[in-house]
Design a protein around this motif. Structure first.
Motif, mmCIF file in Angstrom:
data_model
loop_
_atom_site.group_PDB
_atom_site.id
_atom_site.type_symbol
_atom_site.label_atom_id
_atom_site.label_comp_id
_atom_site.label_asym_id
_atom_site.label_seq_id
_atom_site.Cartn_x
_atom_site.Cartn_y
_atom_site.Cartn_z
ATOM 1 N N ILE A 181 0.922 -1.298 0.320
ATOM 2 C CA ILE A 181 0.080 0.137 0.206
ATOM 3 C C ILE A 181 1.260 0.907 -0.086
ATOM 4 C CG2 ILE A 181 -1.358 0.929 1.361
ATOM 5 C CD1 ILE A 181 -0.883 -2.803 1.172
ATOM 6 N N GLY A 182 1.302 1.979 -0.888
ATOM 7 C CA GLY A 182 1.636 3.352 -1.368
ATOM 8 C C GLY A 182 2.591 2.928 -2.686
ATOM 9 N N ALA A 183 2.323 2.958 -3.433
ATOM 10 C CA ALA A 183 3.481 2.599 -4.802
ATOM 11 C C ALA A 183 4.261 3.766 -4.848
ATOM 12 C CB ALA A 183 1.943 2.738 -6.076
ATOM 13 N N GLY A 184 5.068 4.435 -3.917
ATOM 14 C CA GLY A 184 5.693 5.626 -4.311
ATOM 15 C C GLY A 184 7.519 4.850 -4.367
ATOM 16 N N THR A 185 8.244 5.690 -3.933
ATOM 17 C CA THR A 185 9.460 4.856 -4.213
ATOM 18 C C THR A 185 10.266 3.486 -3.405
ATOM 19 O OG1 THR A 185 10.117 7.703 -3.607
ATOM 20 C CG2 THR A 185 11.958 6.107 -3.888
ATOM 21 N N MET A 186 9.606 3.297 -2.199
ATOM 22 C CA MET A 186 9.660 2.359 -1.707
ATOM 23 C C MET A 186 9.057 1.221 -2.147
ATOM 24 S SD MET A 186 12.553 2.233 0.023
ATOM 25 C CE MET A 186 12.293 0.784 1.063
ATOM 26 N N GLY A 187 7.344 1.844 -2.330
ATOM 27 C CA GLY A 187 6.390 0.880 -2.225
ATOM 28 C C GLY A 187 6.393 0.489 -3.583
ATOM 29 N N ASP A 214 -2.854 2.617 -4.363
ATOM 30 C CA ASP A 214 -2.638 3.615 -3.899
ATOM 31 C C ASP A 214 -3.506 4.484 -4.012
ATOM 32 O OD1 ASP A 214 0.632 5.619 -3.830
ATOM 33 O OD2 ASP A 214 -0.984 7.156 -4.052
ATOM 34 N N ASP A 228 -3.861 7.526 -4.832
ATOM 35 C CA ASP A 228 -3.209 8.866 -6.564
ATOM 36 C C ASP A 228 -2.438 7.909 -7.735
ATOM 37 O OD1 ASP A 228 -1.975 10.802 -7.386
ATOM 38 O OD2 ASP A 228 -1.063 11.711 -6.226
ATOM 39 N N VAL A 283 3.363 4.118 2.975
ATOM 40 C CA VAL A 283 2.818 5.069 2.723
ATOM 41 C C VAL A 283 3.981 6.707 3.282
ATOM 42 C CG1 VAL A 283 0.305 4.448 2.290
ATOM 43 C CG2 VAL A 283 1.144 5.564 5.246
ATOM 44 N N PRO A 284 3.701 7.365 3.553
ATOM 45 C CA PRO A 284 4.803 9.163 4.093
ATOM 46 C C PRO A 284 4.560 8.450 6.096
ATOM 47 C CG PRO A 284 3.115 9.719 2.070
ATOM 48 C CD PRO A 284 2.722 8.084 2.706
ATOM 49 N N LEU A 302 -1.456 9.497 9.803
ATOM 50 C CA LEU A 302 -1.725 8.693 8.135
ATOM 51 C C LEU A 302 -1.291 7.401 8.163
ATOM 52 C CD1 LEU A 302 -2.451 8.761 5.268
ATOM 53 C CD2 LEU A 302 -0.040 9.410 4.773
ATOM 54 N N LYS A 303 -0.261 6.394 8.736
ATOM 55 C CA LYS A 303 0.050 5.092 8.988
ATOM 56 C C LYS A 303 -1.223 4.821 9.655
ATOM 57 C CE LYS A 303 4.840 5.010 7.959
ATOM 58 N NZ LYS A 303 4.641 4.382 6.504
ATOM 59 N N SER A 342 10.652 3.614 8.321
ATOM 60 C CA SER A 342 12.355 3.922 9.051
ATOM 61 C C SER A 342 12.595 4.220 10.324
ATOM 62 C CB SER A 342 12.971 5.353 7.803
ATOM 63 O OG SER A 342 12.054 5.322 6.579
ATOM 64 N N PHE A 360 12.149 -2.191 4.673
ATOM 65 C CA PHE A 360 13.584 -2.594 3.201
ATOM 66 C C PHE A 360 14.086 -0.426 3.245
ATOM 67 C CE2 PHE A 360 11.161 -6.587 0.919
ATOM 68 C CZ PHE A 360 10.081 -6.081 2.148
HETATM 69 N N1 LIG Z 1 12.305 6.632 0.436
HETATM 70 C C1 LIG Z 1 13.877 5.933 1.440
HETATM 71 O O1 LIG Z 1 14.890 5.655 1.183
HETATM 72 C C2 LIG Z 1 12.327 4.787 2.598
HETATM 73 C C3 LIG Z 1 13.645 3.755 2.928
HETATM 74 C C4 LIG Z 1 13.403 2.878 4.237
HETATM 75 C C5 LIG Z 1 11.867 3.283 3.562
HETATM 76 N N2 LIG Z 1 11.204 4.419 3.721
HETATM 77 C C6 LIG Z 1 10.086 4.761 4.355
HETATM 78 O O2 LIG Z 1 8.474 3.569 3.641
HETATM 79 C C7 LIG Z 1 7.752 4.669 4.109
HETATM 80 C C8 LIG Z 1 7.294 5.119 1.905
HETATM 81 O O3 LIG Z 1 7.993 6.408 2.160
HETATM 82 P P1 LIG Z 1 7.894 6.485 0.569
HETATM 83 O O4 LIG Z 1 9.730 7.233 0.210
HETATM 84 O O5 LIG Z 1 8.374 5.338 -0.635
HETATM 85 O O6 LIG Z 1 7.078 8.290 0.266
HETATM 86 P P2 LIG Z 1 6.773 8.501 -0.891
HETATM 87 O O7 LIG Z 1 6.580 9.627 -1.259
HETATM 88 O O8 LIG Z 1 7.660 7.963 -2.169
HETATM 89 O O9 LIG Z 1 5.323 7.211 -1.717
HETATM 90 C C9 LIG Z 1 4.431 7.184 -0.862
HETATM 91 C C10 LIG Z 1 3.271 6.696 -1.081
HETATM 92 O O10 LIG Z 1 2.286 6.608 -0.729
HETATM 93 C C11 LIG Z 1 0.804 6.742 -1.222
HETATM 94 N N3 LIG Z 1 -0.359 6.959 0.095
HETATM 95 C C12 LIG Z 1 -0.516 8.320 0.849
HETATM 96 N N4 LIG Z 1 -1.514 8.137 1.127
HETATM 97 C C13 LIG Z 1 -2.096 6.997 0.784
HETATM 98 C C14 LIG Z 1 -3.299 6.368 1.562
HETATM 99 N N5 LIG Z 1 -3.973 6.199 2.136
HETATM 100 N N6 LIG Z 1 -3.264 5.116 1.046
HETATM 101 C C15 LIG Z 1 -2.198 4.492 0.009
HETATM 102 N N7 LIG Z 1 -1.608 5.049 -0.809
HETATM 103 C C16 LIG Z 1 -0.991 5.854 -0.060
HETATM 104 C C17 LIG Z 1 1.151 8.579 -1.889
HETATM 105 O O11 LIG Z 1 0.651 8.094 -2.867
HETATM 106 C C18 LIG Z 1 2.826 7.882 -2.252
HETATM 107 O O12 LIG Z 1 2.850 7.276 -3.636
HETATM 108 C C19 LIG Z 1 7.493 6.154 4.344
HETATM 109 O O13 LIG Z 1 7.315 5.339 6.088
HETATM 110 C C20 LIG Z 1 9.308 6.107 4.598
HETATM 111 O O14 LIG Z 1 10.237 6.183 5.658
HETATM 112 C C21 LIG Z 1 11.994 5.236 3.434
#
Ligand SMILES: NC(=O)c1ccc[n+]([C@@H]2O[C@H](COP(=O)([O-])OP(=O)(O)OC[C@H]3O[C@@H](n4cnc5c(N)ncnc54)[C@H](O)[C@@H]3O)[C@@H](O)[C@H]2O)c1
Length: 283
Positions: free
Chosen positions: A9-15, A33, A35, A90-91, A96-97, A119, A141
């Motif tokens: 859940i959450g298709a961003g950088t990590m998802g 996601d 969005d 998700v962020p 939110l989480k 994190s 991860f």
């Molecule tokens: N970026 C890193 O290097 C990294 C490394 C390890 C852990 N993390 C952790 O991973 C988690 C995500 O970080 P990220 O960098 O991928 O964030 P990101 O902002 O790139 O992605 C977050 C995604 O969550 C989506 N989102 C928001 N609200 C939502 C909801 N209600 N339902 C579904 N999707 C929703 C957003 O649209 C977005 O696509 C965080 O907890 C972060 O601390 C990040």
């Protein structure tokens, strides 16, 4: 517990990266996601990872297509009723989480395991509000998850042993290396990493060393694939600073990254993602 189907859940950088790792292991995975643009970007990112694997001769085009087909991108909870394990990415915001996790729990079978990729937030605090916190844990991860082998497995106060064992088995099943860690600020890897970064940054300041020379020396030593400054830029200087502040609050000043990084952030130089950090990035 054997996982037949997973969800992220959450298709961003990590998802997106995590969903790719799961699909590569042969498991079907839903990538959800809220969005549509983010979802599209996430799916494109996964496709790109598979395309590079084909280019490097690590799989055929057909194999890449078959693996990519295991990822179902969607904006709703359709198909969650037979998901065995869901990972929230998700962020990094506690409220939110919590609310997303309650939503996820309501859509999963009662036997399912739910994980957070947080994190730094305490797993036990995120779990508040869940009906079954015993089935909840942290699976942390690292970026980029498609490359990084290690995954921290973190139990909260309410997590039961079976859930932790299942988390470990799942991580092994997707060909990653689980490391069981206690719930504490920074867990294990960020504590080690940030202590190292802080020490190098102090040495740079006190001895008047040049970041580029330090990076070159570290890369040449084979100790790490990149030097500490390139790594901080890749992580995002603001993110590194946030993690450092969490660790300082818990363990003291030895985790402080120094004034130079604070100055760069104040100037809007947040690392590779902003085009400028310790180094300049173009294209
Ligand atoms: N970026 C890193 O290097 C990294 C490394 C390890 C852990 N993390 C952790 O991973 C988690 C995500 O970080 P990220 O960098 O991928 O964030 P990101 O902002 O790139 O992605 C977050 C995604 O969550 C989506 N989102 C928001 N609200 C939502 C909801 N209600 N339902 C579904 N999707 C929703 C957003 O649209 C977005 O696509 C965080 O907890 C972060 O601390 C990040």
């Amino acid at each position: 517990m054997y996982v037949f189907k997973a969800a992220v859940i959450g298709a961003g950088t990590m998802g997106a990266e995590i969903a790719q790792v799961i699909s590569l292991s042969g498991l079907p995975v839903i990538l959800k996601d809220v969005d549509a643009k983010q979802l599209e970007r996430g799916l494109k990112h996964i496709k790109g990872i598979y395309a590079r694997r084909v280019q490097r001769g690590r799989m055929t085009e057909r194999e890449a297509e078959d693996h990519f087909a295991l990822v179902t991108g969607q904006l709703d909870y359709q198909g969650f009723s037979d998901v065995d394990l869901a990972i929230e990415a998700v962020p990094e915001k506690l409220d939110l989480k919590r609310s997303v996790l309650r939503e996820i729990e309501a859509n999963l079978p009662r036997t399912a395991i739910i994980a957070t990729n947080t994190s730094a937030l305490p797993v036990s605090e995120i779990a508040e509000g869940l009906e079954k916190p015993s089935r909840f844990l942290g699976l942390h991860f690292f970026f980029p998850a498609s490359v990084m082998r290690l995954v921290e497995v973190i139990g909260g106060q309410a997590t039961d042993q079976e859930t932790i064992d299942s988390g470990v088995e799942f991580v092994e099943g997707i060909r990653r290396i689980p490391v069981r860690v206690k719930e504490c600020p920074g867990f294990l890897v960020n504590r080690v990493l940030m202590a190292g970064l802080a020490e190098v940054f102090r040495a740079e300041r006190d001895l008047g060393l040049e970041p580029a020379r330090i990076d070159a020396a570290v890369a040449a030593s084979g100790l790490a694939p990149m030097g500490p400054y390139a790594l901080a830029d890749a992580l995002g200087l603001d993110i590194a600073q946030e993690v450092s502040q969490t660790l300082q609050a818990a363990y003291g000043e030895r985790f402080a990254l120094g004034e130079r990084i604070a100055g760069l952030i104040a100037e809007g130089k947040r690392g590779a993602k902003s085009g400028q950090g310790f180094y300049t990035y173009t294209g």
